[in-house]
Scaffold this active site. Structure first.
Site, short mmCIF file in Angstrom:
data_model
loop_
_atom_site.label_atom_id
_atom_site.label_comp_id
_atom_site.label_asym_id
_atom_site.label_seq_id
_atom_site.Cartn_x
_atom_site.Cartn_y
_atom_site.Cartn_z
N GLN A 1 0.81 -1.23 0.00
CA GLN A 1 0.00 0.00 0.00
C GLN A 1 0.85 1.28 0.00
O GLN A 1 0.34 2.35 -0.28
CB GLN A 1 -0.92 -0.02 1.22
CG GLN A 1 -1.92 -1.17 1.16
CD GLN A 1 -2.79 -1.25 2.40
OE1 GLN A 1 -2.45 -1.94 3.34
NE2 GLN A 1 -3.91 -0.54 2.41
N HIS B 1 1.48 -9.19 4.55
CA HIS B 1 0.28 -8.36 4.60
C HIS B 1 -0.43 -8.45 3.23
O HIS B 1 -0.20 -7.65 2.34
CB HIS B 1 0.65 -6.91 4.94
CG HIS B 1 -0.52 -6.07 5.35
ND1 HIS B 1 -0.62 -5.45 6.58
CD2 HIS B 1 -1.66 -5.73 4.70
CE1 HIS B 1 -1.76 -4.78 6.67
NE2 HIS B 1 -2.41 -4.93 5.53
N ASN C 1 -1.28 -11.03 8.17
CA ASN C 1 -2.28 -10.01 8.45
C ASN C 1 -3.67 -10.50 8.07
O ASN C 1 -3.88 -10.97 6.95
CB ASN C 1 -1.97 -8.74 7.64
CG ASN C 1 -2.97 -7.64 7.93
OD1 ASN C 1 -3.03 -7.12 9.04
ND2 ASN C 1 -3.79 -7.29 6.94
N GLU C 2 -4.58 -10.41 9.02
CA GLU C 2 -6.00 -10.69 8.77
C GLU C 2 -6.24 -11.94 7.91
O GLU C 2 -6.80 -11.85 6.81
CB GLU C 2 -6.69 -9.49 8.14
CG GLU C 2 -6.70 -8.27 9.05
CD GLU C 2 -7.51 -7.10 8.49
OE1 GLU C 2 -7.81 -7.11 7.28
OE2 GLU C 2 -7.84 -6.20 9.27
C1 BGC Z 1 -6.10 -4.04 6.23
C2 BGC Z 1 -5.45 -2.80 5.66
C3 BGC Z 1 -6.51 -1.89 5.08
C4 BGC Z 1 -7.42 -1.45 6.22
C5 BGC Z 1 -8.49 -0.45 5.84
C6 BGC Z 1 -7.39 -3.77 6.97
O1 BGC Z 1 -8.30 -4.71 6.54
O2 BGC Z 1 -5.18 -4.77 6.99
O3 BGC Z 1 -4.51 -3.20 4.71
O4 BGC Z 1 -5.99 -0.82 4.38
O5 BGC Z 1 -8.05 -2.58 6.77
O6 BGC Z 1 -9.47 -0.97 5.02
#
Ligand code: BGC
Length: 399
Positions: free
Chosen positions: A19, A113, A156-157
């Site tokens: 990003q 990520h 991440n997530e």
């Molecule tokens: C993610 C980020 C994203 C943010 C805002 C999260 O789901 O880890 O990469 O930019 O939310 O939407």
């Protein structure tokens, strides 16, 4: 009222490689962003050019008075071809980790990520039987970057990874799902695809944890997105089922870990009537404006995996109105403080995001504490950044 946070509390901001860095040409998303029938509104391009400007970013973090910075390593740059590790890119990320330590900033390093090397995606991604071995090999290769780093997020997530890869397979986008006023009944085939990734991805996390387990100074875990499904009367059972499959399953994987990263922005209501939906105050993402989302997420985490230390690895708001960011931030920190008072072991708060950056398909949503001019990449610190910096310096919020 002056609400103090525990001594040593981490106050920081978060970013992710794809990003902010720019030109992530060996990643899975790059060709998709530039495809003629791309599902994305615009490509990431140069992003914020943090690949070259990371020192400037770290100076901003330090000058604001923040003591932590979360950034991610880009696997696609480090291992652009399976088995070929770029020493130069390892050196680059090592410089960022050292750059944090030299400035008195605690680095929080995310190993993955969302984006993956294109070769990994082509070989089946997280569903491939080779995925845990591939990821563990990558993690072993980055160990030199982690010297002196205490906080490591493996993935991440993973729950969002599971949802988006299932959606992609069914030609839907997350936006299609979350921008709806009412959470739709998810088709069984979609849930089955989510379940496949949900079964596979913890294996990669566990393989990474095994490698990291040899480093006594490292505290590692993964981060989970809290979607906070809530049901109106009569719809609670459906909401509970969604929370269980799409969130709690991933939290349970964290039970043996050194910490869990908690991330929340808003909630999703099942069965909301049109009238209420029309009158909602919404953010640029179309989400309900809900400053205490992070408090709810921390409470939900402690209910599923009590005792596991919590680090808020993301929380923030997409808005062009920086006063609104301050309002959201204050509400979030009061709600977080309430959870600490209630006994949850919260170690820090990392705001998403340091910079206005590439929001997975568009530069329109502004999550940053700092704006970035799209052509010169000039950074401008917003008042909300100074607001968070003052809270960090005081380790307290007066509210
Ligand atoms: C993610 C980020 C994203 C943010 C805002 C999260 O789901 O880890 O990469 O930019 O939310 O939407």
């Amino acid at each position: 009222m002056n609400r103090s946070f525990p001594a040593g509390f981490l106050w920081g901001a978060a970013t992710a490689a794809h990003q902010t860095e720019g030109n992530n040409t060996t990643s899975d998303l790059w060709p998709l962003e530039y495809a003629a029938d791309s599902p994305f509104q615009e490509p990431s391009g140069d992003a914020c050019d943090s690949l070259h400007r990371w020192g400037e970013d770290l100076d901003i973090v330090r000058d604001l008075g923040l003591n932590a910075y979360r950034f991610s390593l880009e696997w696609a740059r480090i291992e652009p071809v399976r088995g070929v590790v770029s020493r130069a890119m390892l050196g680059h990320y090592r410089s960022i980790a050292e750059g944090c330590l030299e400035r008195g900033i605690t680095p929080v390093v995310t190993l993955n990520h969302f984006t993956v090397p294109l070769w990994f995606a082509k070989s089946g991604g997280w569903l491939s039987s080779e995925a845990p071995t591939d990821f563990a090999r990558f993690v072993r290769s980055v160990l030199p970057v982690l010297d002196g780093v205490e906080w490591v997020c493996t993935l991440n997530e993973p729950n969002i990874v599971a949802i988006t890869s299932a959606l992609r397979a069914h030609k839907m986008t997350l936006e299609m799902l979350t921008s709806l006023d009412d959470v739709p009944v998810l088709p069984p085939e979609l849930l089955a695809s989510v379940a496949n990734v949900a079964r596979a991805i913890p294996k990669a996390h566990e393989a990474a944890q095994e490698v990291l387990g040899n480093l006594s100074a490292v505290r590692s875990g993964w981060t989970v997105a809290h979607l906070l499904f809530e049901g109106v009367e009569g719809a609670q059972e459906r909401a509970d089922a969604l929370n269980d499959t799409l969130v709690d399953h991933f939290l349970r994987v964290s039970a043996p870990d050194g910490f869990v990263g908690v991330q929340a922005y808003s909630r999703f209501v099942v069965g909301r009537d049109e009238e209420t939906a029309r009158n909602l105050r919404r953010t640029q993402m179309g989400y309900e404006f809900l400053p205490d989302a992070i408090g709810r997420a921390v409470r939900a985490t402690a209910a599923v995996i009590p005792g596991v230390p919590v680090l808020v690895t993301e929380n923030g708001i997409a808005t062009e109105d920086d006063d609104e960011r301050v309002e959201y931030l204050d509400g979030a920190l009061v709600a977080l403080h309430d959870q600490i008072e209630a006994g949850v072991d919260v170690r820090g708060y990392l705001h998403w995001s340091l910079l206005d950056n590439y929001e997975w398909g568009s530069y329109r949503p502004k999550f940053g504490l700092v704006s970035v001019e799209r052509e010169s990449f000039e950074r401008t610190v917003k008042p909300s950044a100074h607001h968070l910096g003052a809270i960090a310096r005081a380790n307290a919020i007066a509210r």
